[in-house]
Scaffold this motif. Structure first.
Motif, PDB file in Angstrom:
ATOM      1  N   ASP A 159      28.003 -12.609  67.171  1.00 20.37           N
ATOM      2  CA  ASP A 159      27.148 -11.521  66.682  1.00 20.37           C
ATOM      3  C   ASP A 159      27.245 -10.312  67.608  1.00 20.37           C
ATOM      4  O   ASP A 159      27.409  -9.181  67.155  1.00 20.37           O
ATOM      5  CB  ASP A 159      25.685 -11.974  66.598  1.00 20.37           C
ATOM      6  CG  ASP A 159      25.427 -12.966  65.480  1.00 20.37           C
ATOM      7  OD1 ASP A 159      26.210 -12.999  64.506  1.00 20.37           O
ATOM      8  OD2 ASP A 159      24.426 -13.709  65.584  1.00 20.37           O
TER       9      ASP A 159
ATOM     10  N   GLN B  84      32.671 -12.740  59.420  1.00 18.63           N
ATOM     11  CA  GLN B  84      31.260 -13.052  59.594  1.00 18.63           C
ATOM     12  C   GLN B  84      31.133 -14.526  60.005  1.00 18.63           C
ATOM     13  O   GLN B  84      32.028 -15.329  59.763  1.00 18.63           O
ATOM     14  CB  GLN B  84      30.491 -12.786  58.296  1.00 18.63           C
ATOM     15  CG  GLN B  84      30.483 -11.310  57.889  1.00 18.63           C
ATOM     16  CD  GLN B  84      29.791 -10.429  58.911  1.00 18.63           C
ATOM     17  OE1 GLN B  84      28.689 -10.734  59.375  1.00 18.63           O
ATOM     18  NE2 GLN B  84      30.437  -9.324  59.271  1.00 18.63           N
TER      19      GLN B  84
ATOM     20  N   GLY C 228      32.275  -4.151  68.148  1.00 14.05           N
ATOM     21  CA  GLY C 228      33.561  -3.818  67.546  1.00 14.05           C
ATOM     22  C   GLY C 228      34.732  -4.682  67.989  1.00 14.05           C
ATOM     23  O   GLY C 228      35.881  -4.392  67.651  1.00 14.05           O
TER      24      GLY C 228
ATOM     25  N   ARG D 297      30.754  -8.686  67.498  1.00 20.97           N
ATOM     26  CA  ARG D 297      30.933  -7.931  66.255  1.00 20.97           C
ATOM     27  C   ARG D 297      30.224  -6.577  66.356  1.00 20.97           C
ATOM     28  O   ARG D 297      30.779  -5.552  65.957  1.00 20.97           O
ATOM     29  CB  ARG D 297      30.398  -8.743  65.073  1.00 20.97           C
ATOM     30  CG  ARG D 297      30.844  -8.250  63.709  1.00 20.97           C
ATOM     31  CD  ARG D 297      30.376  -9.161  62.572  1.00 20.97           C
ATOM     32  NE  ARG D 297      30.918 -10.507  62.686  1.00 20.97           N
ATOM     33  CZ  ARG D 297      30.219 -11.572  63.114  1.00 20.97           C
ATOM     34  NH1 ARG D 297      28.944 -11.465  63.449  1.00 20.97           N
ATOM     35  NH2 ARG D 297      30.785 -12.757  63.197  1.00 20.97           N
ATOM     36  N   GLU D 298      29.012  -6.566  66.902  1.00 20.12           N
ATOM     37  CA  GLU D 298      28.267  -5.318  67.070  1.00 20.12           C
ATOM     38  C   GLU D 298      29.015  -4.319  67.959  1.00 20.12           C
ATOM     39  O   GLU D 298      28.919  -3.114  67.760  1.00 20.12           O
ATOM     40  CB  GLU D 298      26.890  -5.595  67.684  1.00 20.12           C
ATOM     41  CG  GLU D 298      25.921  -6.241  66.732  1.00 20.12           C
ATOM     42  CD  GLU D 298      24.617  -6.651  67.408  1.00 20.12           C
ATOM     43  OE1 GLU D 298      24.357  -6.202  68.553  1.00 20.12           O
ATOM     44  OE2 GLU D 298      23.875  -7.427  66.797  1.00 20.12           O
TER      45      GLU D 298
ATOM     46  N   GLU E 289      36.420  -8.265  63.950  1.00 18.70           N
ATOM     47  CA  GLU E 289      36.551  -7.541  62.687  1.00 18.70           C
ATOM     48  C   GLU E 289      35.434  -7.966  61.725  1.00 18.70           C
ATOM     49  O   GLU E 289      35.045  -9.131  61.677  1.00 18.70           O
ATOM     50  CB  GLU E 289      37.922  -7.802  62.085  1.00 18.70           C
ATOM     51  CG  GLU E 289      39.045  -7.245  62.957  1.00 18.70           C
ATOM     52  CD  GLU E 289      40.424  -7.552  62.424  1.00 18.70           C
ATOM     53  OE1 GLU E 289      40.571  -7.836  61.215  1.00 18.70           O
ATOM     54  OE2 GLU E 289      41.370  -7.510  63.223  1.00 18.70           O
ATOM     55  N   GLU E 290      34.926  -7.003  60.959  1.00 14.31           N
ATOM     56  CA  GLU E 290      33.775  -7.226  60.078  1.00 14.31           C
ATOM     57  C   GLU E 290      33.982  -8.354  59.058  1.00 14.31           C
ATOM     58  O   GLU E 290      33.033  -9.031  58.685  1.00 14.31           O
ATOM     59  CB  GLU E 290      33.399  -5.936  59.351  1.00 14.31           C
ATOM     60  CG  GLU E 290      32.662  -4.946  60.217  1.00 14.31           C
ATOM     61  CD  GLU E 290      31.341  -5.472  60.747  1.00 14.31           C
ATOM     62  OE1 GLU E 290      30.579  -6.116  60.005  1.00 14.31           O
ATOM     63  OE2 GLU E 290      31.067  -5.228  61.941  1.00 14.31           O
ATOM     64  N   GLN E 291      35.203  -8.563  58.584  1.00 18.34           N
ATOM     65  CA  GLN E 291      35.408  -9.617  57.584  1.00 18.34           C
ATOM     66  C   GLN E 291      35.214 -11.020  58.166  1.00 18.34           C
ATOM     67  O   GLN E 291      35.096 -11.981  57.429  1.00 18.34           O
ATOM     68  CB  GLN E 291      36.777  -9.506  56.910  1.00 18.34           C
ATOM     69  CG  GLN E 291      37.961  -9.867  57.769  1.00 18.34           C
ATOM     70  CD  GLN E 291      38.640  -8.648  58.376  1.00 18.34           C
ATOM     71  OE1 GLN E 291      37.996  -7.636  58.617  1.00 18.34           O
ATOM     72  NE2 GLN E 291      39.922  -8.744  58.606  1.00 18.34           N
TER      73      GLN E 291
END
Length: 138
Positions: free
Chosen positions: A113, A126, A119, A116-117, A122-124
């Protein structure tokens, strides 16, 4: 190389001594920092439930472990943000309650988490998608 590819690697931990059921896979973060396949830095919890600890980066070749199951590339860490990456992993809380069933996968999901915040992931990718791809299929 201006950035290091970021992976999650999973490892088979064998069976429980008391009932013979399979233990959950061990999860570790891996940065490919070398030119040789599998050469880089691992970031993972050590120990066991109730006594987990994080000791920072470890120079490894993940291809030399006989228990490695999978690796999934999830992002990259720019070299100029490497210190921030290490800071996030070191700051992640570790549950010390042996009866909680908390493990390295829980720690990794929390770290994901934060990464991801920032960067790095990658957003995909999850958490639910990563859990699906790295599931322990028999």
């Amino acid at each position: 190389m201006s950035s290091y590819p970021l992976f999650i690697a999973t490892y088979d931990r064998g069976e429980r001594w008391d009932d013979g059921t399979e233990k959950p896979f061990h999860w570790a973060f891996f940065l490919k920092t070398g030119n040789t396949a599998g050469e880089g830095l691992a970031f993972q919890l050590r120990g066991m439930p109730g006594a987990f600890y994080y000791s920072g980066e470890e120079r490894v070749n993940i291809n030399k472990s006989g228990s490695k199951k999978e690796e999934l590339e999830i992002g990259a860490v720019p070299q100029n943000k490497y210190a921030r990456f290490k800071q996030l992993l070191a700051a992640a809380p570790i549950t010390k309650d042996e009866s909680s069933k908390w493990n390295c996968q829980d720690w990794s999901l929390k770290v994901l988490d934060w990464l991801r915040e920032e960067g790095f992931v990658e957003e995909q990718y999850q958490n639910n998608a990563i859990q699906y791809w790295l599931r322990e299929v028999k």
